[in-house]
Design a protein around this motif. Structure first.
Motif, PDB file in Angstrom:
ATOM      1  N   PHE A 187       0.868  -1.171   0.000  1.00 33.11           N
ATOM      2  CA  PHE A 187       0.000   0.000   0.000  1.00 33.11           C
ATOM      3  C   PHE A 187       0.903   1.219   0.000  1.00 33.11           C
ATOM      4  O   PHE A 187       1.872   1.277   0.766  1.00 33.11           O
ATOM      5  CB  PHE A 187      -0.821   0.079   1.288  1.00 33.11           C
ATOM      6  CG  PHE A 187      -2.187  -0.548   1.244  1.00 33.11           C
ATOM      7  CD1 PHE A 187      -2.641  -1.273   0.166  1.00 33.11           C
ATOM      8  CD2 PHE A 187      -3.037  -0.394   2.324  1.00 33.11           C
ATOM      9  CE1 PHE A 187      -3.891  -1.847   0.157  1.00 33.11           C
ATOM     10  CE2 PHE A 187      -4.294  -0.958   2.331  1.00 33.11           C
ATOM     11  CZ  PHE A 187      -4.729  -1.680   1.245  1.00 33.11           C
ATOM     12  N   VAL A 188       0.574   2.188  -0.841  1.00 32.61           N
ATOM     13  CA  VAL A 188       1.199   3.498  -0.757  1.00 32.61           C
ATOM     14  C   VAL A 188       0.083   4.439  -0.319  1.00 32.61           C
ATOM     15  O   VAL A 188      -0.917   4.589  -1.015  1.00 32.61           O
ATOM     16  CB  VAL A 188       1.780   3.954  -2.116  1.00 32.61           C
ATOM     17  CG1 VAL A 188       2.396   5.338  -2.001  1.00 32.61           C
ATOM     18  CG2 VAL A 188       2.812   2.948  -2.616  1.00 32.61           C
ATOM     19  N   LEU A 189       0.244   5.028   0.861  1.00 36.99           N
ATOM     20  CA  LEU A 189      -0.765   5.924   1.413  1.00 36.99           C
ATOM     21  C   LEU A 189      -0.259   7.355   1.315  1.00 36.99           C
ATOM     22  O   LEU A 189       0.856   7.659   1.744  1.00 36.99           O
ATOM     23  CB  LEU A 189      -1.058   5.566   2.869  1.00 36.99           C
ATOM     24  CG  LEU A 189      -1.524   4.123   3.105  1.00 36.99           C
ATOM     25  CD1 LEU A 189      -1.568   3.811   4.584  1.00 36.99           C
ATOM     26  CD2 LEU A 189      -2.876   3.904   2.472  1.00 36.99           C
ATOM     27  N   VAL A 190      -1.111   8.225   0.765  1.00 35.45           N
ATOM     28  CA  VAL A 190      -0.720   9.597   0.476  1.00 35.45           C
ATOM     29  C   VAL A 190      -1.851  10.531   0.871  1.00 35.45           C
ATOM     30  O   VAL A 190      -3.013  10.233   0.625  1.00 35.45           O
ATOM     31  CB  VAL A 190      -0.449   9.738  -1.046  1.00 35.45           C
ATOM     32  CG1 VAL A 190      -0.174  11.163  -1.422  1.00 35.45           C
ATOM     33  CG2 VAL A 190       0.679   8.843  -1.480  1.00 35.45           C
ATOM     34  N   THR A 191      -1.503  11.671   1.468  1.00 34.74           N
ATOM     35  CA  THR A 191      -2.502  12.677   1.802  1.00 34.74           C
ATOM     36  C   THR A 191      -2.354  13.873   0.874  1.00 34.74           C
ATOM     37  O   THR A 191      -1.259  14.420   0.726  1.00 34.74           O
ATOM     38  CB  THR A 191      -2.345  13.147   3.263  1.00 34.74           C
ATOM     39  OG1 THR A 191      -2.528  12.025   4.125  1.00 34.74           O
ATOM     40  CG2 THR A 191      -3.355  14.217   3.617  1.00 34.74           C
ATOM     41  N   ALA A 192      -3.476  14.268   0.256  1.00 31.95           N
ATOM     42  CA  ALA A 192      -3.555  15.482  -0.556  1.00 31.95           C
ATOM     43  C   ALA A 192      -4.468  16.444   0.191  1.00 31.95           C
ATOM     44  O   ALA A 192      -5.568  16.065   0.598  1.00 31.95           O
ATOM     45  CB  ALA A 192      -4.113  15.165  -1.936  1.00 31.95           C
ATOM     46  N   THR A 193      -4.020  17.657   0.395  1.00 27.28           N
ATOM     47  CA  THR A 193      -4.742  18.575   1.276  1.00 27.28           C
ATOM     48  C   THR A 193      -5.926  19.286   0.629  1.00 27.28           C
ATOM     49  O   THR A 193      -6.676  19.973   1.318  1.00 27.28           O
ATOM     50  CB  THR A 193      -3.779  19.634   1.848  1.00 27.28           C
ATOM     51  OG1 THR A 193      -3.152  20.323   0.775  1.00 27.28           O
ATOM     52  CG2 THR A 193      -2.720  18.973   2.719  1.00 27.28           C
ATOM     53  N   SER A 194      -6.112  19.133  -0.679  1.00 28.03           N
ATOM     54  CA  SER A 194      -7.236  19.775  -1.358  1.00 28.03           C
ATOM     55  C   SER A 194      -7.625  18.961  -2.590  1.00 28.03           C
ATOM     56  O   SER A 194      -6.873  18.096  -3.033  1.00 28.03           O
ATOM     57  CB  SER A 194      -6.861  21.199  -1.775  1.00 28.03           C
ATOM     58  OG  SER A 194      -5.824  21.151  -2.736  1.00 28.03           O
ATOM     59  N   THR A 195      -8.788  19.279  -3.144  1.00 28.12           N
ATOM     60  CA  THR A 195      -9.225  18.586  -4.358  1.00 28.12           C
ATOM     61  C   THR A 195      -8.288  18.851  -5.536  1.00 28.12           C
ATOM     62  O   THR A 195      -7.936  17.905  -6.249  1.00 28.12           O
ATOM     63  CB  THR A 195     -10.678  18.981  -4.706  1.00 28.12           C
ATOM     64  OG1 THR A 195     -11.514  18.657  -3.590  1.00 28.12           O
ATOM     65  CG2 THR A 195     -11.165  18.248  -5.931  1.00 28.12           C
ATOM     66  N   PRO A 196      -7.823  20.089  -5.759  1.00 28.48           N
ATOM     67  CA  PRO A 196      -6.865  20.283  -6.848  1.00 28.48           C
ATOM     68  C   PRO A 196      -5.571  19.486  -6.639  1.00 28.48           C
ATOM     69  O   PRO A 196      -5.015  18.945  -7.594  1.00 28.48           O
ATOM     70  CB  PRO A 196      -6.588  21.790  -6.826  1.00 28.48           C
ATOM     71  CG  PRO A 196      -7.807  22.393  -6.209  1.00 28.48           C
ATOM     72  CD  PRO A 196      -8.275  21.387  -5.207  1.00 28.48           C
ATOM     73  N   GLN A 197      -5.106  19.386  -5.398  1.00 26.56           N
ATOM     74  CA  GLN A 197      -3.895  18.600  -5.147  1.00 26.56           C
ATOM     75  C   GLN A 197      -4.174  17.114  -5.336  1.00 26.56           C
ATOM     76  O   GLN A 197      -3.320  16.381  -5.831  1.00 26.56           O
ATOM     77  CB  GLN A 197      -3.346  18.865  -3.747  1.00 26.56           C
ATOM     78  CG  GLN A 197      -1.990  18.209  -3.554  1.00 26.56           C
ATOM     79  CD  GLN A 197      -1.435  18.368  -2.165  1.00 26.56           C
ATOM     80  OE1 GLN A 197      -2.182  18.490  -1.194  1.00 26.56           O
ATOM     81  NE2 GLN A 197      -0.110  18.361  -2.060  1.00 26.56           N
ATOM     82  N   LEU A 198      -5.366  16.657  -4.971  1.00 29.56           N
ATOM     83  CA  LEU A 198      -5.760  15.259  -5.190  1.00 29.56           C
ATOM     84  C   LEU A 198      -5.647  14.925  -6.671  1.00 29.56           C
ATOM     85  O   LEU A 198      -5.060  13.906  -7.054  1.00 29.56           O
ATOM     86  CB  LEU A 198      -7.198  15.070  -4.691  1.00 29.56           C
ATOM     87  CG  LEU A 198      -7.736  13.673  -4.511  1.00 29.56           C
ATOM     88  CD1 LEU A 198      -7.124  13.024  -3.280  1.00 29.56           C
ATOM     89  CD2 LEU A 198      -9.250  13.723  -4.362  1.00 29.56           C
ATOM     90  N   ARG A 199      -6.155  15.812  -7.501  1.00 28.83           N
ATOM     91  CA  ARG A 199      -6.094  15.631  -8.963  1.00 28.83           C
ATOM     92  C   ARG A 199      -4.645  15.674  -9.443  1.00 28.83           C
ATOM     93  O   ARG A 199      -4.229  14.851 -10.263  1.00 28.83           O
ATOM     94  CB  ARG A 199      -6.922  16.714  -9.643  1.00 28.83           C
ATOM     95  CG  ARG A 199      -6.882  16.656 -11.159  1.00 28.83           C
ATOM     96  CD  ARG A 199      -7.741  17.736 -11.810  1.00 28.83           C
ATOM     97  NE  ARG A 199      -9.148  17.419 -11.612  1.00 28.83           N
ATOM     98  CZ  ARG A 199     -10.023  18.196 -10.958  1.00 28.83           C
ATOM     99  NH1 ARG A 199      -9.632  19.340 -10.440  1.00 28.83           N
ATOM    100  NH2 ARG A 199     -11.278  17.837 -10.832  1.00 28.83           N
TER     101      ARG A 199
END
Length: 151
Positions: free
Chosen positions: A37-49
């Motif tokens: 598993f690679v777990l990653v946090t994106a702090t906003s929807t644009p960063q998620l994209r």
């Protein structure tokens, strides 16, 4: 490309887009679904994209590997990419805290994100060869000429 190298590459690409709290969990022997598993946090929807797009594009460009599965949408705030035995989870902080995948897979060891190259040992200094001192030859002294005294 081996699965662990693939997981580390995905983590690196996420880091290039300033993702936070990146972790790789080793699920070998714990899960029949995948090995890492690679777990990653994106702090906003644009960063998620941006994180999702960066991983997909660089895996295609640099490793000629498209994802086997792309799941999730931006409204769900959780994107999953599957590359063989590697499952990449890109989540917002709220979803990551709510689903607590690290706790769910608490038995899985966490792996280092990068492989550090061993530092080469310094080469042993060569012993200086004994230098034999030799007396230098002196140039013959010039004879002083006597000045003639004119009277």
């Amino acid at each position: 490309m081996e699965d662990l190298e693939l997981a580390r590459a995905c983590a690196l690409y996420a880091d290039d887009k300033k993702a936070e709290d990146i972790r790789i969990l080793d699920l070998r022997g714990l899960s029949p679904i995948c090995d890492y598993f690679v777990l990653v946090t994106a702090t906003s929807t644009p960063q998620l994209r941006a994180v999702r797009d960066e991983i997909i594009e660089r895996m295609k460009d640099e490793h000629d590997t498209p994802p086997d599965v792309k799941d999730g949408n931006f409204e769900s705030q959780w994107i999953i990419l599957v590359y063989g035995n590697v499952m990449v989870h890109v989540l917002t902080p709220e979803k990551r805290e709510f689903y607590a995948l690290e706790e769910l897979w608490g038995d899985a060891p966490e792996l280092a994100l990068t492989v550090e190259e061993p530092v080469p040992e310094p080469a042993p200094k060569a012993k200086k060869a004994a230098v034999k001192k030799v007396a230098a030859k002196k140039a013959p002294a010039k004879r002083a000429t006597k000045a003639k005294v004119v009277k």
